[in-house]
Motif scaffolding. Structure first.
Motif, PDB file in Angstrom:
ATOM      1  N   GLU A   1      -2.394 -13.074 -53.382  1.00 59.71           N
ATOM      2  CA  GLU A   1      -3.271 -12.544 -52.321  1.00 59.71           C
ATOM      3  C   GLU A   1      -3.264 -13.463 -51.111  1.00 59.71           C
ATOM      4  O   GLU A   1      -3.245 -12.999 -49.975  1.00 59.71           O
ATOM      5  N   ASN A   2      -3.299 -14.769 -51.366  1.00 59.36           N
ATOM      6  CA  ASN A   2      -3.315 -15.737 -50.280  1.00 59.36           C
ATOM      7  C   ASN A   2      -2.052 -15.633 -49.435  1.00 59.36           C
ATOM      8  O   ASN A   2      -2.122 -15.610 -48.200  1.00 59.36           O
ATOM      9  N   SER A   3      -0.892 -15.564 -50.088  1.00 64.05           N
ATOM     10  CA  SER A   3       0.356 -15.455 -49.335  1.00 64.05           C
ATOM     11  C   SER A   3       0.444 -14.116 -48.601  1.00 64.05           C
ATOM     12  O   SER A   3       0.943 -14.054 -47.476  1.00 64.05           O
ATOM     13  N   LYS A   4      -0.075 -13.063 -49.232  1.00 66.77           N
ATOM     14  CA  LYS A   4      -0.080 -11.748 -48.578  1.00 66.77           C
ATOM     15  C   LYS A   4      -0.970 -11.777 -47.334  1.00 66.77           C
ATOM     16  O   LYS A   4      -0.592 -11.242 -46.278  1.00 66.77           O
ATOM     17  N   ASN A   5      -2.137 -12.406 -47.451  1.00 68.02           N
ATOM     18  CA  ASN A   5      -3.047 -12.505 -46.309  1.00 68.02           C
ATOM     19  C   ASN A   5      -2.428 -13.314 -45.181  1.00 68.02           C
ATOM     20  O   ASN A   5      -2.582 -12.970 -44.001  1.00 68.02           O
ATOM     21  N   LYS A   6      -1.718 -14.394 -45.515  1.00 68.85           N
ATOM     22  CA  LYS A   6      -1.073 -15.201 -44.476  1.00 68.85           C
ATOM     23  C   LYS A   6      -0.011 -14.385 -43.745  1.00 68.85           C
ATOM     24  O   LYS A   6       0.081 -14.427 -42.513  1.00 68.85           O
ATOM     25  N   LYS A   7       0.796 -13.627 -44.502  1.00 73.33           N
ATOM     26  CA  LYS A   7       1.839 -12.803 -43.875  1.00 73.33           C
ATOM     27  C   LYS A   7       1.220 -11.745 -42.966  1.00 73.33           C
ATOM     28  O   LYS A   7       1.703 -11.511 -41.854  1.00 73.33           O
ATOM     29  N   GLU A   8       0.161 -11.099 -43.447  1.00 69.16           N
ATOM     30  CA  GLU A   8      -0.495 -10.072 -42.632  1.00 69.16           C
ATOM     31  C   GLU A   8      -1.097 -10.672 -41.371  1.00 69.16           C
ATOM     32  O   GLU A   8      -1.039 -10.065 -40.296  1.00 69.16           O
ATOM     33  N   PHE A   9      -1.681 -11.865 -41.479  1.00 65.34           N
ATOM     34  CA  PHE A   9      -2.277 -12.520 -40.312  1.00 65.34           C
ATOM     35  C   PHE A   9      -1.201 -12.870 -39.292  1.00 65.34           C
ATOM     36  O   PHE A   9      -1.373 -12.634 -38.086  1.00 65.34           O
ATOM     37  N   ILE A  10      -0.074 -13.397 -39.748  1.00 63.56           N
ATOM     38  CA  ILE A  10       1.023 -13.734 -38.832  1.00 63.56           C
ATOM     39  C   ILE A  10       1.571 -12.481 -38.164  1.00 63.56           C
ATOM     40  O   ILE A  10       1.828 -12.467 -36.953  1.00 63.56           O
TER      41      ILE A  10
END
Length: 135
Positions: free
Chosen positions: A73-82
């Motif tokens: 989830e954390n990596s997914k959130n980072k990708k979505e934020f970028i």
């Protein structure tokens, strides 16, 4: 059945204390019999090591799974934020370029048209997507 297979089967039966036929003494004196019996005994010793409680670990698989999901989830959130930052920068840059090239009046009119038409396009698209995921 070949003689060697028969000898091996009787040795395995003896090893596991199963009922076995009395074999002739010549077969028990053969080199093949002794070799296979020694191999079976050494394998039995190695297997006894696995029966000990040296592998008694307290592994909390639920916490490991939760940790993996948290990392995903954390990596997914980072990708979505970028992706959000990049797309917002591109859109704002395009808006600034259009305002400079065509003039602010055309830009304001186009923004009013976009703001009025966007709900008429996005709301039905979301409803269709929601219906498609329910099926």
């Amino acid at each position: 059945m070949r003689d060697s297979d028969k000898i091996k089967n009787t040795i395995i039966d003896e090893f596991y204390n199963e009922e076995h036929e009395n074999n002739d003494k010549n077969a028990k004196c053969s080199d093949e019999y002794r070799d296979f019996k020694s191999k079976l005994n050494s394998v039995g010793e190695k297997m006894d090591l696995l029966n000990e409680d040296i592998f008694d670990f307290d592994i909390d698989t639920l916490s490991i799974i939760e940790q993996g999901e948290y990392i995903r989830e954390n990596s997914k959130n980072k990708k979505e934020f970028i992706m959000f930052i990049l797309s917002a920068t591109i859109i704002l840059s395009l808006c600034a370029i259009v305002a400079l090239k065509m003039g602010p009046r055309i830009f304001i009119i186009s923004q009013i048209i976009i703001v009025t038409l966007t709900p008429w396009i996005i709301i039905p698209a979301i409803a269709i997507k929601k219906r498609g995921s329910e099926v």
